[in-house]
Write an enzyme that holds these catalytic residues in place. Sequence first.
Site: not given
Length: 416
Positions: A300, A360
């Site tokens: 990323a 998360c």
Amino acid sequence: MSDSSPSVSETNGETDTPPLPRVLLKPRRALPFFGRHPWVFAGAISRIEGKPQPGEEVLLQTERGEFIARGLFNPNSNIRVRLYSWDAEQPLNDELWIERLTQAVALREETGLLEDFETSGCRLVFSEADQLSGLTIDRYGSWFLVQFSSLALSQKQDLVIRFLKDRFPCKGIWLRTEKGMREAEGLEISDQLLFGETPPPHFFLEENGIRYGMNMVTGQKTGFYLDQRDNRLAAARYLKNHRVLEMHCYTGAFALNAIIHGQAQSVQAFDASQGAIEQATANAELNGVGNRIRFQSGKAYAVLEQFKEQGELFDSVILDPPKMARHRSGVKQALKGYFSLNRLALDVLKPGGILVTCSCSGLVTQQDFQQMLASVAQQTGRHIQVLEQRGQPADHPVSPSCPENHYLKCFICRVA
């Protein structure tokens, strides 16, 4: 003459059984447990009376001997006691575990998550939120994926298998282990078949009218991220005619929802795992939209840096990174990671574009995450409008007594 017989609160609920071991807390440490928080860390304990064995039932008491709850003991874990009953008369017996499992299944039935049984998936048991701290069960069709994060509940494995076999048409029950849990709990278990047939290498799951191929045995977690079900659909509503960039795409679920339900123009999606990219590409072909989504392998931060250097801009960016904080000591570093990731995302997002950003990490709170976004806005000089703050679906309920299980954050934002 005084009555020397043991009280009910010191026994298994019957006066003719030996007294249970007692775990007494340090002064001023009892409030969270009266508030039904289920984790008693070693640092809160003053002393232990008796010699409880791993997995044995104990009574939790204040420093003055006042009853608080019943729990299961683990000398190998920093969570020394997990609490399951705040009723002095309720022993932690098989009837209690069966009742808790039954209640968990009833919730999924009531919310319609057990319909279309053969092609659907859901989380059947979610640990603390279902009063079964240390047990998670995911269901895909007639296969069941069991995860233990508690030594004590892992000792109830046969009971769990028996319950699932009695309640459902089970084709197979597979044990999945989570990274670090064996060390944290002293668990001597590994991924293996517990009952029936090994799950197939290609199971086809249907969610939001979209089909996905996935692997329960080798895939991340239990093969699919069921918890983002509603968020993927919600995000898609904002993406009509957008050129979308997605990071950490895994099996391609956000991308597929963006195209099929959001009518996005195109999606470029990246994941560090080549296996995930291959599965996501196959899923796009399976749904007939392979020409509008390009899945590529890439990390990323590096991908975002490259697009920034190239001056590439997108109408929307979706960020769904893996867990960044596994321990409280890692929260500060995790927030730095989220800041860097979202900061880079804004560098490739058009003015007026949509940012869908997720976390998360259960130890990173909703407030922490929002403050991180405020810092990104300050650093970039761009105005962020939070359109929706979303969390977990109904099969991942949240216990207000245990805020740590409110782990999923999904912010849908417009960025001016």
